[in-house]
Scaffold this motif. Structure first.
Motif, short mmCIF file in Angstrom:
data_model
loop_
_atom_site.label_atom_id
_atom_site.label_comp_id
_atom_site.label_asym_id
_atom_site.label_seq_id
_atom_site.Cartn_x
_atom_site.Cartn_y
_atom_site.Cartn_z
N PRO A 1 36.33 -13.28 19.72
CA PRO A 1 35.22 -14.24 19.92
C PRO A 1 33.91 -13.75 19.85
O PRO A 1 32.99 -14.23 19.15
N PHE A 2 33.71 -12.59 20.30
CA PHE A 2 32.47 -11.84 20.45
C PHE A 2 32.27 -11.25 18.93
O PHE A 2 31.11 -11.39 18.29
N GLN A 3 33.32 -10.75 18.25
CA GLN A 3 33.08 -10.60 16.75
C GLN A 3 32.24 -11.64 16.00
O GLN A 3 31.60 -11.55 15.32
N LEU A 4 33.09 -12.72 16.19
CA LEU A 4 32.48 -14.03 15.38
C LEU A 4 31.19 -14.24 15.93
O LEU A 4 30.56 -14.85 15.01
N HIS A 5 31.00 -14.19 17.30
CA HIS A 5 29.67 -14.46 17.58
C HIS A 5 28.86 -13.88 16.91
O HIS A 5 27.37 -14.07 16.54
N GLN A 6 28.88 -12.48 16.82
CA GLN A 6 28.07 -11.42 16.30
C GLN A 6 27.84 -11.52 14.66
O GLN A 6 26.91 -11.40 14.21
N LYS A 7 29.08 -11.92 14.12
CA LYS A 7 29.05 -12.03 12.79
C LYS A 7 28.71 -13.19 12.12
O LYS A 7 28.01 -13.06 11.06
N PHE A 8 28.78 -14.26 12.59
CA PHE A 8 28.25 -15.49 12.32
C PHE A 8 27.09 -16.30 13.57
O PHE A 8 27.56 -17.17 14.22
N PRO A 9 26.06 -15.82 13.62
CA PRO A 9 25.16 -16.25 14.58
C PRO A 9 24.80 -17.55 14.43
O PRO A 9 24.18 -18.19 15.36
N SER A 10 24.99 -18.12 13.41
CA SER A 10 24.45 -19.48 13.26
C SER A 10 25.73 -20.57 13.83
O SER A 10 25.03 -21.87 13.83
N ILE A 11 26.62 -20.32 14.05
CA ILE A 11 27.65 -21.13 14.55
C ILE A 11 27.92 -20.90 16.06
O ILE A 11 27.36 -19.96 16.53
N GLN A 12 28.38 -21.96 16.74
CA GLN A 12 28.56 -21.86 18.08
C GLN A 12 30.22 -21.32 18.18
O GLN A 12 31.13 -21.53 17.72
N VAL A 13 30.05 -20.25 19.38
CA VAL A 13 31.58 -19.89 19.64
C VAL A 13 31.66 -20.03 21.32
O VAL A 13 30.58 -19.51 21.92
N ALA A 14 32.60 -20.49 21.43
CA ALA A 14 33.03 -20.77 23.02
C ALA A 14 34.54 -20.35 23.35
O ALA A 14 35.19 -20.28 22.75
#
Length: 344
Positions: free
Chosen positions: A100-113
């Motif tokens: 999830p942290f990888q996705l958060h950093q890679k795609f800052p425009s989306i929400q990750v929870a």
């Protein structure tokens, strides 16, 4: 290990019976599933780890995020936090989990929870002022408490669910009959040269229902390596002595892609929590050589190793054929969905 798994066969039968009864309870409505008035796409597998869920989630983000507000909801495996957590500027891999942290950093425009209770996580996301248009559920094929509107089941080319058995004798989380819940099955990590005849052999082995679509995908490695502040081509380091580090399931393809005769490899368990002793081992073995790791491992190693040494190699999931059909199937579901259909 193989002998031990055979000895544990009676426990596999018992585990399979329990999961079958659980699924029957959900099918009959004895255990309640919850649906939501928003398109929800679940990505998961029948086996334990190593099928390429994160690259598939990233593929969906790239496909849908230009036109929709996307949220990814994960349980946050091995995170050092609990309950619902929405990623923000203060988030870390320890709090969210590495993927999830990888996705958060890679795609800052989306929400990750993250939330182990997917129902609660969805409710919390829908209560946000800036609520998403679509929710992607990561690793949620067995999370029957929530009814997703669309299910994508992944199975790895070298470890098909049809060739496997239930835990602990095999690696299946439930009987292979669970595939019936899938709308789409993707055979991942295929050789890029997989022939149509070989694809048809796999198609016959999987015994899909008439309405289920089957696709074949491969891992595509980036041509560039990235550090915190720079990048360089993979080709420029292929003939350079280096240390390859991976804490992922089935890392051999990663090693093979980068390996030169003089390179060293360090393999750790999937989602490994690197200790100070591990860091010292990595630094000692590197001898100031470049250290190349996976993108998932990079988020846990960043800041703990000399940034001038540490690089990661991104990957993407690509379809061998019919990718346009897959994209259209996803877009059609999202455009037509006003909620979630019941699971048969």
């Amino acid at each position: 290990m193989i002998l031990l798994r055979k000895i544990l066969f009676p426990f596999a039968v018992l585990y399979g019976f329990i999961t079958t009864i659980r699924n029957w309870f959900y099918h009959k409505g004895i255990l309640k599933s919850y649906s939501f008035p928003i398109p929800i796409i679940a990505v998961g597998n029948l086996s334990v780890g190593g099928t390429g869920k994160t690259p598939q989630i990233e593929y969906l983000i790239r496909l849908l995020s230009p036109n929709y507000k996307i949220a990814v909801l994960s349980r946050g495996y091995k995170r050092k936090s609990s309950g619902f957590l929405l990623a923000d500027y203060a988030s870390t891999a320890e709090l969210l989990g590495d993927e999830p942290f990888q996705l958060h950093q890679k795609f800052p425009s989306i929400q990750v929870a993250v939330d182990a209770n997917r129902k609660n996580g969805i409710e919390r996301l829908l209560a946000l002022e800036n609520k998403p248009d679509i929710i992607l559920l990561d690793d949620a094929f067995q999370h029957r408490k929530v009814k997703a509107g669309f299910y994508i089941l992944l199975t790895a080319y070298n470890d098909l669910y049809a060739d496997d058995f239930i835990l602990p004798t095999g690696n299946l989380r439930e009987s292979s009959s669970g595939v019936k819940r899938a709308d789409v099955v993707v055979v991942t990590k295929c050789p890029p040269t997989l022939t149509e005849a070989a694809q048809n052999q796999i198609r016959q082995k999987l015994h899909l229902l008439a309405h289920q679509q089957l696709y074949f995908s491969a891992i595509q490695y980036d041509v560039m390596l990235y550090s915190e502040s720079e990048r360089c081509s993979v080709a420029s380091l292929l003939n350079t002595d280096k240390l390859l580090v991976a804490g992922i399931a089935k890392p051999q393809p990663f090693f093979n892609h980068l390996q030169d005769g003089n390179d060293e490899e360090l393999e750790f368990p999937d989602h490994h929590d690197f200790t100070e002793s591990d860091i010292q081992t990595i630094q000692k073995k590197s001898k100031n050589k470049p250290i190349i790791t996976t993108e998932k491992d990079f988020v846990r190693l960043k800041g703990r190793i000399n940034p001038a040494q540490l690089f990661y190699l991104p990957i993407q999931s690509i379809f061998l054929s019919n990718g346009e059909n897959f994209n259209q199937q996803i877009n059609n579901y999202v455009e037509q969905s006003t909620g979630n259909r019941p699971i048969s």
